[in-house]
Motif scaffolding. Structure first.
Motif, PDB file in Angstrom:
ATOM      1  N   THR A 358       0.838  -1.203   0.000  1.00 33.26           N
ATOM      2  CA  THR A 358       0.000   0.000   0.000  1.00 33.26           C
ATOM      3  C   THR A 358       0.874   1.254   0.000  1.00 33.26           C
ATOM      4  OG1 THR A 358      -0.140  -0.102   2.428  1.00 33.26           O
ATOM      5  CG2 THR A 358      -1.935  -1.109   1.164  1.00 33.26           C
ATOM      6  N   TYR A 359       0.424   2.237  -0.774  1.00 30.93           N
ATOM      7  CA  TYR A 359       1.123   3.515  -0.902  1.00 30.93           C
ATOM      8  C   TYR A 359       0.132   4.627  -0.557  1.00 30.93           C
ATOM      9  CZ  TYR A 359       4.368   0.553  -3.458  1.00 30.93           C
ATOM     10  OH  TYR A 359       5.232  -0.444  -3.816  1.00 30.93           O
ATOM     11  N   LEU A 360       0.326   5.253   0.615  1.00 29.39           N
ATOM     12  CA  LEU A 360      -0.535   6.342   1.055  1.00 29.39           C
ATOM     13  C   LEU A 360      -0.009   7.636   0.437  1.00 29.39           C
ATOM     14  CD1 LEU A 360      -2.907   7.297   2.818  1.00 29.39           C
ATOM     15  CD2 LEU A 360      -1.246   7.650   4.679  1.00 29.39           C
ATOM     16  N   ILE A 361      -0.823   8.271  -0.391  1.00 27.16           N
ATOM     17  CA  ILE A 361      -0.399   9.435  -1.160  1.00 27.16           C
ATOM     18  C   ILE A 361      -0.811  10.725  -0.436  1.00 27.16           C
ATOM     19  CG2 ILE A 361      -0.550  10.623  -3.378  1.00 27.16           C
ATOM     20  CD1 ILE A 361       0.807   7.880  -3.513  1.00 27.16           C
ATOM     21  N   GLY A 362       0.098  11.702  -0.363  1.00 30.47           N
ATOM     22  CA  GLY A 362      -0.203  13.006   0.229  1.00 30.47           C
ATOM     23  C   GLY A 362       0.268  13.118   1.662  1.00 30.47           C
ATOM     24  N   ARG A 363       0.202  14.336   2.179  1.00 27.87           N
ATOM     25  CA  ARG A 363       0.692  14.592   3.538  1.00 27.87           C
ATOM     26  C   ARG A 363      -0.331  14.201   4.607  1.00 27.87           C
ATOM     27  NH1 ARG A 363       5.397  17.191   3.348  1.00 27.87           N
ATOM     28  NH2 ARG A 363       5.966  18.330   1.444  1.00 27.87           N
ATOM     29  N   GLU A 364      -1.587  14.072   4.242  1.00 27.02           N
ATOM     30  CA  GLU A 364      -2.652  13.741   5.201  1.00 27.02           C
ATOM     31  C   GLU A 364      -2.472  12.315   5.729  1.00 27.02           C
ATOM     32  OE1 GLU A 364      -5.390  14.025   7.728  1.00 27.02           O
ATOM     33  OE2 GLU A 364      -5.180  15.762   6.376  1.00 27.02           O
ATOM     34  N   MET A 365      -2.510  12.151   7.082  1.00 25.82           N
ATOM     35  CA  MET A 365      -2.290  10.851   7.709  1.00 25.82           C
ATOM     36  C   MET A 365      -3.546  10.283   8.346  1.00 25.82           C
ATOM     37  SD  MET A 365       0.980  10.161   7.287  1.00 25.82           S
ATOM     38  CE  MET A 365       1.365   8.977   8.564  1.00 25.82           C
ATOM     39  N   THR A 366      -4.719  10.863   8.054  1.00 27.44           N
ATOM     40  CA  THR A 366      -5.966  10.450   8.720  1.00 27.44           C
ATOM     41  C   THR A 366      -6.238   8.969   8.541  1.00 27.44           C
ATOM     42  OG1 THR A 366      -6.866  12.657   8.343  1.00 27.44           O
ATOM     43  CG2 THR A 366      -8.421  10.887   8.895  1.00 27.44           C
ATOM     44  N   PHE A 367      -6.013   8.460   7.319  1.00 27.02           N
ATOM     45  CA  PHE A 367      -6.361   7.064   7.036  1.00 27.02           C
ATOM     46  C   PHE A 367      -5.142   6.153   7.029  1.00 27.02           C
ATOM     47  CE2 PHE A 367      -9.438   9.818   4.821  1.00 27.02           C
ATOM     48  CZ  PHE A 367     -10.597   9.433   5.466  1.00 27.02           C
ATOM     49  N   ALA A 368      -4.056   6.612   7.641  1.00 27.75           N
ATOM     50  CA  ALA A 368      -2.816   5.830   7.609  1.00 27.75           C
ATOM     51  C   ALA A 368      -2.992   4.455   8.240  1.00 27.75           C
ATOM     52  CB  ALA A 368      -1.694   6.596   8.305  1.00 27.75           C
ATOM     53  N   GLU A 369      -3.727   4.386   9.349  1.00 26.96           N
ATOM     54  CA  GLU A 369      -3.870   3.097  10.033  1.00 26.96           C
ATOM     55  C   GLU A 369      -4.600   2.081   9.157  1.00 26.96           C
ATOM     56  OE1 GLU A 369      -2.513   1.981  12.818  1.00 26.96           O
ATOM     57  OE2 GLU A 369      -1.430   3.897  12.790  1.00 26.96           O
ATOM     58  N   ASN A 370      -5.649   2.539   8.454  1.00 21.45           N
ATOM     59  CA  ASN A 370      -6.371   1.615   7.573  1.00 21.45           C
ATOM     60  C   ASN A 370      -5.457   1.087   6.449  1.00 21.45           C
ATOM     61  OD1 ASN A 370      -8.760   1.882   8.990  1.00 21.45           O
ATOM     62  ND2 ASN A 370      -9.617   3.430   7.612  1.00 21.45           N
ATOM     63  N   VAL A 371      -4.733   2.005   5.844  1.00 15.81           N
ATOM     64  CA  VAL A 371      -3.869   1.618   4.725  1.00 15.81           C
ATOM     65  C   VAL A 371      -2.749   0.715   5.212  1.00 15.81           C
ATOM     66  CG1 VAL A 371      -2.368   2.508   2.903  1.00 15.81           C
ATOM     67  CG2 VAL A 371      -4.439   3.745   3.506  1.00 15.81           C
ATOM     68  N   LYS A 372      -2.208   1.009   6.406  1.00 24.93           N
ATOM     69  CA  LYS A 372      -1.158   0.162   6.962  1.00 24.93           C
ATOM     70  C   LYS A 372      -1.708  -1.221   7.320  1.00 24.93           C
ATOM     71  CE  LYS A 372       1.553   2.030  10.012  1.00 24.93           C
ATOM     72  NZ  LYS A 372       2.082   2.516  11.323  1.00 24.93           N
ATOM     73  N   TRP A 373      -2.926  -1.265   7.859  1.00 30.40           N
ATOM     74  CA  TRP A 373      -3.537  -2.549   8.249  1.00 30.40           C
ATOM     75  C   TRP A 373      -3.646  -3.480   7.044  1.00 30.40           C
ATOM     76  CZ3 TRP A 373      -7.613  -5.495   6.782  1.00 30.40           C
ATOM     77  CH2 TRP A 373      -8.011  -6.521   7.641  1.00 30.40           C
ATOM     78  N   ILE A 374      -4.048  -2.920   5.891  1.00 28.56           N
ATOM     79  CA  ILE A 374      -4.201  -3.743   4.678  1.00 28.56           C
ATOM     80  C   ILE A 374      -2.881  -4.422   4.330  1.00 28.56           C
ATOM     81  CG2 ILE A 374      -4.592  -3.651   2.183  1.00 28.56           C
ATOM     82  CD1 ILE A 374      -6.613  -1.415   2.700  1.00 28.56           C
ATOM     83  N   ALA A 375      -1.784  -3.683   4.351  1.00 30.56           N
ATOM     84  CA  ALA A 375      -0.486  -4.256   3.988  1.00 30.56           C
ATOM     85  C   ALA A 375       0.003  -5.245   5.041  1.00 30.56           C
ATOM     86  CB  ALA A 375       0.541  -3.129   3.805  1.00 30.56           C
ATOM     87  N   CYS A 376      -0.109  -4.863   6.323  1.00 27.77           N
ATOM     88  CA  CYS A 376       0.442  -5.702   7.380  1.00 27.77           C
ATOM     89  C   CYS A 376      -0.274  -7.037   7.504  1.00 27.77           C
ATOM     90  CB  CYS A 376       0.383  -4.966   8.716  1.00 27.77           C
ATOM     91  SG  CYS A 376       1.512  -3.561   8.811  1.00 27.77           S
ATOM     92  N   ASN A 377      -1.529  -7.076   7.142  1.00 30.93           N
ATOM     93  CA  ASN A 377      -2.296  -8.320   7.270  1.00 30.93           C
ATOM     94  C   ASN A 377      -2.336  -9.133   5.986  1.00 30.93           C
ATOM     95  OD1 ASN A 377      -3.824  -8.474  10.082  1.00 30.93           O
ATOM     96  ND2 ASN A 377      -3.718  -6.321   9.465  1.00 30.93           N
ATOM     97  N   ASN A 378      -1.541  -8.707   5.009  1.00 32.65           N
ATOM     98  CA  ASN A 378      -1.455  -9.463   3.755  1.00 32.65           C
ATOM     99  C   ASN A 378      -0.002  -9.599   3.294  1.00 32.65           C
ATOM    100  OD1 ASN A 378      -4.395  -9.943   2.628  1.00 32.65           O
ATOM    101  ND2 ASN A 378      -4.371  -7.886   3.515  1.00 32.65           N
ATOM    102  N   LYS A 379       0.916  -9.728   4.283  1.00 29.80           N
ATOM    103  CA  LYS A 379       2.334  -9.992   4.025  1.00 29.80           C
ATOM    104  C   LYS A 379       2.946  -8.980   3.058  1.00 29.80           C
ATOM    105  CE  LYS A 379       3.392 -14.269   3.169  1.00 29.80           C
ATOM    106  NZ  LYS A 379       3.335 -15.634   2.593  1.00 29.80           N
ATOM    107  N   GLY A 380       2.469  -7.737   3.141  1.00 31.59           N
ATOM    108  CA  GLY A 380       2.957  -6.711   2.227  1.00 31.59           C
ATOM    109  C   GLY A 380       3.821  -5.690   2.913  1.00 31.59           C
ATOM    110  N   TYR A 381       3.720  -4.459   2.461  1.00 30.48           N
ATOM    111  CA  TYR A 381       4.545  -3.383   2.977  1.00 30.48           C
ATOM    112  C   TYR A 381       3.795  -2.075   2.781  1.00 30.48           C
ATOM    113  CZ  TYR A 381       9.086  -1.398   4.311  1.00 30.48           C
ATOM    114  OH  TYR A 381      10.107  -0.779   4.982  1.00 30.48           O
ATOM    115  N   TYR A 382       3.838  -1.240   3.808  1.00 32.28           N
ATOM    116  CA  TYR A 382       3.137   0.041   3.767  1.00 32.28           C
ATOM    117  C   TYR A 382       4.159   1.166   3.655  1.00 32.28           C
ATOM    118  CZ  TYR A 382       1.452   4.340   5.975  1.00 32.28           C
ATOM    119  OH  TYR A 382       1.195   5.645   6.270  1.00 32.28           O
ATOM    120  N   THR A 383       3.901   2.144   2.780  1.00 32.88           N
ATOM    121  CA  THR A 383       4.759   3.322   2.690  1.00 32.88           C
ATOM    122  C   THR A 383       3.895   4.569   2.568  1.00 32.88           C
ATOM    123  OG1 THR A 383       4.945   3.136   0.278  1.00 32.88           O
ATOM    124  CG2 THR A 383       6.665   2.092   1.567  1.00 32.88           C
TER     125      THR A 383
END
Length: 991
Positions: A358-383
């Motif tokens: 998952t790649y969170l685009i922009g400076r806004e971090m409101t949805f960072a936890e959701n985007v990170k959760w998707i990667a962490c629970n599917n053997k991926g990587y969040y940036t």
């Protein structure tokens, strides 16, 4: 078979009285021929003719190639072992201070004349083996991209650790002097290169080369992968966010290669494929498809509300149709706001076969936890990608994650890349690379799967193809190499460059030319399929032999032989008939060497008579010098091809009388025809005898035999044009041949070829003699009394092609063409027919004038164009040309024992306008609009040719699933993401 080809160059005065010269030069030719035949008769008893066994020949070539490639792989293995041992012994030091040779800064001083930091004196000497570049063969040096801080602790520790490779580089080069560039590409971004060089930045002073983006690095670091890129195009992604998203997609595409498959899905209120033609499937990530995707990504616009659930379902659905190796979804979004957990429960859990990055685009971090959760629970990587500068480093992280199963297992797969231009030397030389991953062996990080980098070496494909010796393949024979995907590494018809203004540039798709695009006579792809499947065998085809850059097509019955013994698939083509035999003569070394050293003789310097690249002391020797040194016993350690040397010595002895005969003609002025400039003779062994006659201006004759005129020389790719044309002409007849005008304003050649038969053991031995005259007949042979011979030569010949059938029209295909496309067009469709590249001269001229617009750019395209083959059965014909309100008569008559046609055209009216109209009609007939419709375009884009993925796949390891998502250990050389330090233009800042 043995061939002697004799050429005499005439000047302008000789052509005016054509028929007088025609018969007189025939007589002169026969005297030349008698000289050779008489000497041949003296030693005929020692001659034998052997049939070439194509299956054995291709097998032998493949084994020699396998041995050569094996030496390169051993060198790379030694580098990998040394790098891993050096890392095991190295202890990470956060405060390490270490000065190294930075290739950008070496031999550079500041205003006070002192060496700049990381510079210093670094000895560089020009080296023949490395394209005459100034290099240091004693040690390597370091290149660091501009976006990486060159004093970062990770860089300093990695450079210090890898100093141990210097000795291994030098030892490898000493053991195998044919090695070229050797290197270590670190996962932190630095590039250690041997031999050391001065790195040249671009015009902006920036070094964009990043070893981690190179195919050799990516292919060695990961297994084949199926990737679906999912991009959010909802309303919230407008402005800079969309720009960053597009750059992220393009960067991901750049990490894919021909062994990978990909598709791109955009979502907002609904899901759509960026290329509707690719809906529901994955396509090969070859260069054409990647560039096509990039063009379509530029057109993306934002609208509506982002709903990721449907897009994720569609991604899993098409991945289920893919391979069982690495599979990944790349989610690019500014936030995920809906319930998506049930999608993973349905499609990916508990196996988690598909990794989600998952790649969170922009400076806004409101949805960072959701985007990170998707990667962490599917053997991926969040940036988190907040700026354009973040994209490069963040995208590269997914490669390290995908490599973890391979690293943990310590599977050191060796990979070979497709062909590419040598970026290090900034040359247009085609190369391939062999590379191998380097892993951390430290016990505390072993389970983390730490990729230290990749080691490799380059192999020049021209050097690789030297094993397929030209003299064994014959005048129309050739060898070629393809990859497991059917892409060409080396082929005489591969044209990787195009001309833009005065500069030669690589074509955008030069390294993704398929075998079927040059061997298009293999219409059912039987040859291609058999080779890609790794089979061994042969197949008979009528192969189009390209002569004089395609101007004269010859369709020669040939047999293709193929074998896979090395990393690539090797094929050779032998023409049937005399191409199946080889002529072997036997003379003493003393006699042959005496004649070989005659002043009028030279041999093909691109051929390998003796290997001069093994010992550095031999590299400045020409091939003729090396042969002399070996035969005289001065350099007995030289490795020489004894069969080729024996043939060359025999040819030197048989053709030796020509020197004395030519000199006698020069002394006897009365026997010399006015205007004779140069005479020369060539044989199958690459030998050329030549003589420039006295009394002629020194400029004459030189241009024809210069090394820059590759078409007329013996090269690695082909025999000379005049030799190839002579080889296929009927015995006992003369061939006049006029190649295209020299662009430098020099002469146009007219060759007279004579094939003389002689039977030996029921096999025909051809002796061909060629006369060369100038200038262009069409501009010189003007008559009077209402008849103009030659003024309408070009146009009337064109009319003749269609009216009197003096020539047969054949369709030729060019799948490597560059067509003029409108610069505003974003479509990358490759037209099967193009008005810009139809090669019938009047059509080409007409189409360029009518259809080229200012701002047009050249793009790859496929073309079909007409060509014309002379039909000798038509002896005489006449007809009338209608020219609007008037008409004119023409008569065509074949000149006996030649391919010449006497064309006489009545000059009562001008047909130029009428001819142009006819060309317009012909152009319309050639262009069939049906081939441009969308269904044909889509079918071609989706077509999946037979290919072989690499046999190894490393997609799973049990320990990977329990690894911490972000590793922040200082001794791993892996950059973290959320706490990552960033350096750009050597300036430090934090996210």
């Amino acid at each position: 078979m043995f061939k002697n080809v004799l050429v005499i160059i005439l000047n302008a005065t000789a052509i005016i009285t054509l028929f007088y010269i025609f018969f007189k030069q025939i007589f002169l030719f026969k005297l030349n021929c008698v000289c050779v035949l008489k000497k041949y008769k003296d030693i005929e008893g020692t001659v034998k003719i052997e049939e070439v066994n194509g299956d054995e020949l291709v097998k032998r070539f493949a084994e020699e190639m396998e041995e050569m490639l094996g030496r390169k792989m051993k060198a790379v293995k030694r580098l990998a072992e040394a790098a891993e041992d050096a890392d095991l012994d190295h202890e990470y030091n956060e405060t390490l201070e270490f000065d190294y040779y930075n290739s950008m800064l070496i031999n550079t001083v500041d205003e006070d004349g002192n060496p700049v930091p990381l510079g210093g004196e670094f000895t560089l000497e020009e080296n023949e083996h490395f394209n005459k570049l100034p290099v240091n063969i004693q040690q390597s040096n370091i290149q660091v991209p501009t976006n990486v801080y060159n004093r970062d602790p990770d860089i300093l520790n990695g450079v210090y650790m890898s100093e141990a490779l210097n000795d291994v580089f030098a030892d490898n080069f000493q053991e195998d002097p044919t090695l070229t560039w050797q290197y270590f590409g670190s996962s932190t971004g630095f590039f250690r290169l041997y031999p050391g060089i001065q790195w040249t930045p671009d015009e902006n002073g920036v070094v964009t080369f990043d070893c981690r983006n190179r195919n050799w690095y990516i292919q060695a670091a990961t297994s084949p992968k199926d990737v679906v890129i999912v991009v959010d195009v909802s309303g919230s992604m407008k402005g800079l966010r969309l720009t960053i998203a597009k750059h992220t997609i393009n960067t991901i595409l750049d990490t894919l290669g021909e062994n990978d498959f990909v598709n791109i899905i955009a979502y907002s209120d609904y899901v759509r494929y960026v290329e509707p033609c690719f809906q529901g499937t994955l396509v090969q990530a070859d260069l054409d498809n990647r560039e096509h995707f990039k063009l379509l990504v530029e057109q993306l616009h934002v609208k509506g509300e982002g709903k990721v659930k449907k897009a994720m379902k569609e991604s899993f659905r098409i991945l289920n149709e893919g391979s069982l190796c690495n599979q990944a979804i790349m989610l690019i979004t500014d936030g995920a706001m809906e319930d998506f957990q049930d999608v993973f429960q349905e499609f990916n859990w508990p196996e988690r076969r598909v990794r989600v990055f998952t790649y969170l685009i922009g400076r806004e971090m409101t949805f960072a936890e959701n985007v990170k959760w998707i990667a962490c629970n599917n053997k991926g990587y969040y940036t988190h990608v907040s700026t354009l500068a973040d994209v490069q480093e963040n995208v590269m992280e997914y490669l390290h994650v995908l490599s973890r199963p391979m690293v943990i297992n310590h599977d050191h797969d060796i990979i070979w890349t497709e062909a590419y231009m040598d970026s290090v030397a900034q040359s247009l030389l085609l190369m391939t690379s062999v590379a191998m991953p380097v892993f951390s062996k430290k016990r505390e990080t072993l389970s983390h799967g730490i990729l230290l980098g990749v080691v490799g070496t380059d192999v020049a494909l021209r050097e690789l193809m030297r094993v397929a010796t030209r003299y064994k393949l014959g005048v129309h024979g050739y060898a070629y190499l393809i990859t497991n995907n059917g892409y060409i590494l080396s082929h005489p018809d591969l044209r990787p460059l195009y001309k833009e203004g005065k500069k030669l540039k690589p074509k955008p798709n030069y390294n993704s030319v398929d075998l079927s695009e040059v061997e298009w006579e293999d219409s059912e792809e039987k040859l291609r399929t058999a080779m890609v499947k790794g089979e061994t065998g042969n197949l008979s085809l009528d192969v189009k032999t390209s002569v004089d850059k395609g101007l004269f097509p010859l369709f020669v019955p040939c047999t293709s032989f193929f074998n896979r013994k090395a990393a690539f698939f090797l094929g050779i083509v032998l023409s049937q008939g005399y191409g199946q035999y080889i002529f072997i003569g036997n003379v003493s070394v003393e006699e042959g060497l005496h004649d070989l050293l005659a002043p009028d003789l030279t041999i093909a310097n691109e051929w390998t008579y003796c290997e001069t690249d093994i010992d550095p002391a031999h590299r400045k020797l020409s091939q003729l010098q090396a042969v002399e040194q070996y035969l005289t016993g001065k350099e007995p350690d030289l490795e020489c091809d004894m069969q080729l040397l024996q043939q060359t010595l025999f040819d030197a002895v048989v053709t030796a009388p020509m020197e004395a005969y030519w000199n006698a003609l020069m002394l006897n002025v009365s026997s010399m025809d006015e205007g004779i400039e140069t005479a020369f003779l060539g044989t199958r062994s690459g030998l050329i005898r030549f003589l420039r006659y006295a009394g002629i201006e020194k400029r004459i004759g030189k241009s024809f035999l210069t090394s820059t005129d590759k078409e007329n020389m013996f090269t690695l790719d082909h025999f000379p044009v005049w030799y190839r044309r002579a080889a296929e002409y009927p015995a006992g007849k003369f061939l006049y041949y006029m190649p295209r005008q020299d662009t430098r304003g020099r002469r146009t050649y007219l060759y007279l070829v004579y094939a003389h038969p002689q039977n030996k053991t029921n096999k025909q031995i051809l002796r061909n003699t060629i006369y060369d005259a100038q200038p262009n007949m069409c501009g010189s042979l003007e008559g009077g009394q209402g008849i103009n011979v030659g003024r309408y030569c070009q146009r009337s010949n064109t009319v003749c092609l269609f009216v009197c059938s003096c020539f047969l029209r054949v369709s030729l295909f060019d799948y490597q063409a560059m067509c003029k496309m409108n610069s505003h067009s974003v479509s990358s469709a490759r037209p099967l027919l193009s008005v810009c590249t139809v090669k019938s001269l009047p059509i080409q001229k007409y189409s360029q004038n009518q259809f080229s617009k200012k701002g047009d750019i050249l793009q790859p395209c496929d073309t079909e164009y007409p060509s014309f083959v002379y039909e000798p059965s038509v002896k005489e014909t006449n007809s009338i040309i209608k020219c609007g309100r008037c008409q004119k008569m023409f008569v065509v008559q074949q000149i006996p024992e030649s391919n010449l046609l006497m064309l006489v055209v009545q000059a009562d009216c001008d047909c130029s306008k009428h001819v142009q109209e006819n060309h317009t009609m012909l152009l319309l007939l050639l262009l069939d609009p049906a081939v441009h419709n969308s269904s044909v375009k889509c079918d071609r884009m989706k077509s999946q040719k037979v290919r072989r993925r690499p046999e190894s796949c490393h997609s799973y390891h049990a320990q990977v699933s329990i690894l911490p998502h972000h590793d922040t250990s200082k001794n791993t050389y892996i950059h973290t993401t959320l706490l990552k330090r960033k350096y750009y233009n050597n300036k430090y800042y934090k996210n």
